[in-house]
Design a protein around this motif. Structure first.
Motif, PDB file in Angstrom:
ATOM      1  N   ALA A  24       0.831  -1.204   0.000  1.00 45.59           N
ATOM      2  CA  ALA A  24       0.000   0.000   0.000  1.00 45.59           C
ATOM      3  C   ALA A  24       0.863   1.250   0.000  1.00 45.59           C
ATOM      4  O   ALA A  24       0.505   2.257  -0.596  1.00 45.59           O
ATOM      5  CB  ALA A  24      -0.921  -0.010   1.221  1.00 45.59           C
ATOM      6  N   GLU A  25       2.009   1.186   0.705  1.00 45.32           N
ATOM      7  CA  GLU A  25       2.923   2.323   0.787  1.00 45.32           C
ATOM      8  C   GLU A  25       4.329   1.842   0.434  1.00 45.32           C
ATOM      9  O   GLU A  25       5.184   1.675   1.313  1.00 45.32           O
ATOM     10  CB  GLU A  25       2.876   2.923   2.192  1.00 45.32           C
ATOM     11  N   PRO A  26       4.596   1.614  -0.847  1.00 45.06           N
ATOM     12  CA  PRO A  26       5.883   1.028  -1.245  1.00 45.06           C
ATOM     13  C   PRO A  26       7.090   1.866  -0.853  1.00 45.06           C
ATOM     14  O   PRO A  26       8.162   1.318  -0.581  1.00 45.06           O
ATOM     15  CB  PRO A  26       5.765   0.898  -2.763  1.00 45.06           C
ATOM     16  N   ALA A  27       6.932   3.192  -0.789  1.00 42.47           N
ATOM     17  CA  ALA A  27       8.067   4.047  -0.438  1.00 42.47           C
ATOM     18  C   ALA A  27       8.524   3.821   0.997  1.00 42.47           C
ATOM     19  O   ALA A  27       9.668   4.121   1.351  1.00 42.47           O
ATOM     20  CB  ALA A  27       7.701   5.512  -0.636  1.00 42.47           C
ATOM     21  N   ALA A  28       7.630   3.279   1.851  1.00 42.52           N
ATOM     22  CA  ALA A  28       7.968   3.063   3.258  1.00 42.52           C
ATOM     23  C   ALA A  28       8.677   1.732   3.501  1.00 42.52           C
ATOM     24  O   ALA A  28       9.141   1.484   4.613  1.00 42.52           O
ATOM     25  CB  ALA A  28       6.696   3.126   4.103  1.00 42.52           C
ATOM     26  N   ILE A  29       8.750   0.882   2.486  1.00 43.70           N
ATOM     27  CA  ILE A  29       9.370  -0.424   2.654  1.00 43.70           C
ATOM     28  C   ILE A  29      10.886  -0.281   2.559  1.00 43.70           C
ATOM     29  O   ILE A  29      11.403   0.240   1.565  1.00 43.70           O
ATOM     30  CB  ILE A  29       8.862  -1.420   1.587  1.00 43.70           C
ATOM     31  N   PRO A  30      11.633  -0.735   3.574  1.00 42.67           N
ATOM     32  CA  PRO A  30      13.097  -0.606   3.539  1.00 42.67           C
ATOM     33  C   PRO A  30      13.696  -1.318   2.333  1.00 42.67           C
ATOM     34  O   PRO A  30      13.206  -2.370   1.904  1.00 42.67           O
ATOM     35  CB  PRO A  30      13.549  -1.264   4.848  1.00 42.67           C
ATOM     36  N   ALA A  31      14.760  -0.744   1.795  1.00 41.23           N
ATOM     37  CA  ALA A  31      15.421  -1.337   0.628  1.00 41.23           C
ATOM     38  C   ALA A  31      15.903  -2.748   0.921  1.00 41.23           C
ATOM     39  O   ALA A  31      15.880  -3.614   0.044  1.00 41.23           O
ATOM     40  CB  ALA A  31      16.586  -0.451   0.196  1.00 41.23           C
ATOM     41  N   GLY A  32      16.319  -3.008   2.163  1.00 39.86           N
ATOM     42  CA  GLY A  32      16.782  -4.336   2.530  1.00 39.86           C
ATOM     43  C   GLY A  32      15.695  -5.386   2.426  1.00 39.86           C
ATOM     44  O   GLY A  32      15.962  -6.539   2.063  1.00 39.86           O
ATOM     45  N   VAL A  33      14.457  -5.004   2.746  1.00 35.79           N
ATOM     46  CA  VAL A  33      13.331  -5.939   2.624  1.00 35.79           C
ATOM     47  C   VAL A  33      13.093  -6.282   1.164  1.00 35.79           C
ATOM     48  O   VAL A  33      12.871  -7.449   0.806  1.00 35.79           O
ATOM     49  CB  VAL A  33      12.064  -5.334   3.250  1.00 35.79           C
ATOM     50  N   LEU A  34      13.156  -5.293   0.293  1.00 33.88           N
ATOM     51  CA  LEU A  34      12.964  -5.529  -1.140  1.00 33.88           C
ATOM     52  C   LEU A  34      14.072  -6.418  -1.698  1.00 33.88           C
ATOM     53  O   LEU A  34      13.814  -7.320  -2.499  1.00 33.88           O
ATOM     54  CB  LEU A  34      12.903  -4.203  -1.888  1.00 33.88           C
ATOM     55  N   ARG A  35      15.317  -6.161  -1.264  1.00 37.66           N
ATOM     56  CA  ARG A  35      16.416  -7.022  -1.709  1.00 37.66           C
ATOM     57  C   ARG A  35      16.196  -8.455  -1.241  1.00 37.66           C
ATOM     58  O   ARG A  35      16.473  -9.411  -1.969  1.00 37.66           O
ATOM     59  CB  ARG A  35      17.749  -6.500  -1.174  1.00 37.66           C
ATOM     60  N   GLY A  36      15.681  -8.600  -0.025  1.00 35.02           N
ATOM     61  CA  GLY A  36      15.415  -9.936   0.496  1.00 35.02           C
ATOM     62  C   GLY A  36      14.376 -10.678  -0.331  1.00 35.02           C
ATOM     63  O   GLY A  36      14.510 -11.877  -0.577  1.00 35.02           O
ATOM     64  N   LEU A  37      13.349  -9.967  -0.786  1.00 36.15           N
ATOM     65  CA  LEU A  37      12.341 -10.603  -1.629  1.00 36.15           C
ATOM     66  C   LEU A  37      12.949 -11.051  -2.953  1.00 36.15           C
ATOM     67  O   LEU A  37      12.601 -12.111  -3.483  1.00 36.15           O
ATOM     68  CB  LEU A  37      11.172  -9.644  -1.869  1.00 36.15           C
ATOM     69  N   GLY A  38      13.876 -10.248  -3.487  1.00 34.39           N
ATOM     70  CA  GLY A  38      14.566 -10.651  -4.702  1.00 34.39           C
ATOM     71  C   GLY A  38      15.446 -11.864  -4.471  1.00 34.39           C
ATOM     72  O   GLY A  38      15.489 -12.790  -5.284  1.00 34.39           O
ATOM     73  N   ASP A  39      16.146 -11.880  -3.339  1.00 34.62           N
ATOM     74  CA  ASP A  39      17.011 -13.022  -3.018  1.00 34.62           C
ATOM     75  C   ASP A  39      16.216 -14.310  -2.851  1.00 34.62           C
ATOM     76  O   ASP A  39      16.696 -15.397  -3.155  1.00 34.62           O
ATOM     77  CB  ASP A  39      17.794 -12.744  -1.728  1.00 34.62           C
ATOM     78  N   ASP A  40      14.981 -14.170  -2.328  1.00 31.37           N
ATOM     79  CA  ASP A  40      14.166 -15.349  -2.039  1.00 31.37           C
ATOM     80  C   ASP A  40      13.389 -15.860  -3.247  1.00 31.37           C
ATOM     81  O   ASP A  40      12.748 -16.917  -3.167  1.00 31.37           O
ATOM     82  CB  ASP A  40      13.176 -15.039  -0.908  1.00 31.37           C
ATOM     83  N   ALA A  41      13.393 -15.125  -4.339  1.00 33.44           N
ATOM     84  CA  ALA A  41      12.641 -15.554  -5.525  1.00 33.44           C
ATOM     85  C   ALA A  41      13.277 -16.810  -6.118  1.00 33.44           C
ATOM     86  O   ALA A  41      14.478 -16.861  -6.351  1.00 33.44           O
ATOM     87  CB  ALA A  41      12.603 -14.446  -6.559  1.00 33.44           C
ATOM     88  N   ARG A  42      12.471 -17.822  -6.360  1.00 27.20           N
ATOM     89  CA  ARG A  42      12.920 -19.080  -6.947  1.00 27.20           C
ATOM     90  C   ARG A  42      11.999 -19.385  -8.133  1.00 27.20           C
ATOM     91  O   ARG A  42      10.903 -19.935  -7.938  1.00 27.20           O
ATOM     92  CB  ARG A  42      12.857 -20.215  -5.927  1.00 27.20           C
ATOM     93  N   PRO A  43      12.383 -18.994  -9.351  1.00 25.25           N
ATOM     94  CA  PRO A  43      11.473 -19.104 -10.496  1.00 25.25           C
ATOM     95  C   PRO A  43      10.878 -20.493 -10.698  1.00 25.25           C
ATOM     96  O   PRO A  43       9.666 -20.627 -10.910  1.00 25.25           O
ATOM     97  CB  PRO A  43      12.361 -18.694 -11.676  1.00 25.25           C
ATOM     98  N   ALA A  44      11.710 -21.540 -10.658  1.00 29.36           N
ATOM     99  CA  ALA A  44      11.196 -22.895 -10.894  1.00 29.36           C
ATOM    100  C   ALA A  44      10.218 -23.299  -9.801  1.00 29.36           C
ATOM    101  O   ALA A  44       9.194 -23.949 -10.076  1.00 29.36           O
ATOM    102  CB  ALA A  44      12.355 -23.887 -10.981  1.00 29.36           C
ATOM    103  N   SER A  45      10.513 -22.938  -8.563  1.00 33.38           N
ATOM    104  CA  SER A  45       9.631 -23.279  -7.452  1.00 33.38           C
ATOM    105  C   SER A  45       8.308 -22.522  -7.559  1.00 33.38           C
ATOM    106  O   SER A  45       7.235 -23.074  -7.289  1.00 33.38           O
ATOM    107  CB  SER A  45      10.315 -22.967  -6.123  1.00 33.38           C
ATOM    108  N   PHE A  46       8.372 -21.248  -7.948  1.00 36.02           N
ATOM    109  CA  PHE A  46       7.160 -20.456  -8.127  1.00 36.02           C
ATOM    110  C   PHE A  46       6.277 -21.088  -9.195  1.00 36.02           C
ATOM    111  O   PHE A  46       5.058 -21.234  -9.013  1.00 36.02           O
ATOM    112  CB  PHE A  46       7.528 -19.026  -8.518  1.00 36.02           C
ATOM    113  N   ALA A  47       6.876 -21.463 -10.324  1.00 34.72           N
ATOM    114  CA  ALA A  47       6.108 -22.074 -11.410  1.00 34.72           C
ATOM    115  C   ALA A  47       5.488 -23.399 -10.971  1.00 34.72           C
ATOM    116  O   ALA A  47       4.334 -23.703 -11.321  1.00 34.72           O
ATOM    117  CB  ALA A  47       7.011 -22.285 -12.621  1.00 34.72           C
TER     118      ALA A  47
END
Length: 304
Positions: A204-227
């Motif tokens: 809802a308020e993306p500007a308030a989300i710390p950059a470290g949290v966003l990096r963590g979401l990128g690190d946790d992305a697993r394309p094959a597992s998501f599919a």
């Protein structure tokens, strides 16, 4: 079961890391001891199941509050630190549920309070349905259920109703074809400023989300597992959830792009005793944007 003595000082008690074998491969678990005493503090644990683009770290913001029960935070097979040896070819909701119960039984827990975010909410509802005698309560945070399941079956038809999910699904499928290079590319993007606009629909308020949290979401992305998770959800029999007997709670944010209000209405038609809550000024990650409110709701659910 492999145990590492090193702990991380997160929350009221340190986290202990263990690795437990399951039918889907080794599963890495974090344990936080409850206030009830030596682990297992009782036969009941509070169990946290992350989404298809996450890991146990999704629930960090909920850990500072004390809990009478032990907390069990699982990196599901195929995600986080549970990727090595993960058998994605055998992935399914039923197999994943068995893997979770294998972990909990191996750790000595007889019953559990389930908390699931996104795909983890879907999984938590399934476990509650097939293990009603062992489930003390089940809570979902933006569970990706009916709408996402339909979009996974017919993504192009759902492009205008679930654009965020369809876009992510197509991107993850494309990255999965690239194998390890695809995962590396997603992580590389996650470390750049591009990640914030890409993830903005989920908050809802993306500007308030710390950059470290966003990096963590990128690190946790697993394309094959998501599919693989999307394939499993596409043909699930939701009628199984009529077997849920425990207290149940379904939470969503009012700006959630994955979990519309209609999903909660349909869920209540299958589980008449479920409590549904929509949190204002909140997106798909209430556990990140509104952790204190989520924690209060969880405590109320578990109160006698």
């Amino acid at each position: 079961m492999r145990v590492q003595q090193a702990t991380a000082a997160t929350g009221k008690a340190p986290l202990r890391r263990e690795v437990v074998p399951t039918e889907l491969g080794p599963c890495t678990v974090r344990l936080q001891q409850g206030t009830g005493g030596r682990r297992p503090a009782s036969g009941t644990a509070d169990v946290y199941l992350h989404g298809a683009a996450g890991s146990w770290t999704t629930f960090r913001a909920l850990l500072p509050a004390a809990s009478a029960h032990d907390r069990v935070l699982i990196d599901l097979p195929g995600w986080g630190e549970s990727t090595t040896g993960a058998r994605l070819e055998d992935f399914g909701i039923e197999a994943m549920a068995r893997a979770v119960t294998e972990v909990l039984t191996s750790l000595g827990y007889r019953r559990w309070n389930l908390v699931g975010h996104s795909m983890g909410g879907f999984l938590a509802l399934h476990i509650a349905a097939v293990q009603p005698e062992r489930t003390a309560s089940v809570a979902t945070i933006s569970a990706t259920t009916f709408g996402v399941s339909g979009a996974a079956r017919r993504p192009l038809r759902s492009l205008f109703t679930f654009p965020a999910f369809v876009g992510m699904l197509l991107a993850m499928r494309s990255m999965a074809v690239l194998g390890p290079a695809g995962s590396a590319l997603v992580r590389a993007i996650g470390a750049t400023p591009v990640m914030r606009p890409l993830m903005s629909p989920f908050f809802a308020e993306p500007a308030a989300i710390p950059a470290g949290v966003l990096r963590g979401l990128g690190d946790d992305a697993r394309p094959a597992s998501f599919a693989a998770a999307a394939r499993a959800a596409a043909h699930y029999d939701f009628g199984q959830w009529r077997g849920i007997r425990s207290p149940a709670l379904a939470i969503r944010g009012d700006r959630d792009v994955f979990t519309p209000q209609s999903d909660l209405v349909r869920l209540a038609s299958i589980i008449p005793h479920v409590q549904t809550v929509t949190i204002p000024r909140c997106g798909h990650f209430a556990n990140l944007e509104r952790p204190q409110q989520v924690q209060r709701l969880l405590e109320n659910l578990r109160s006698p």
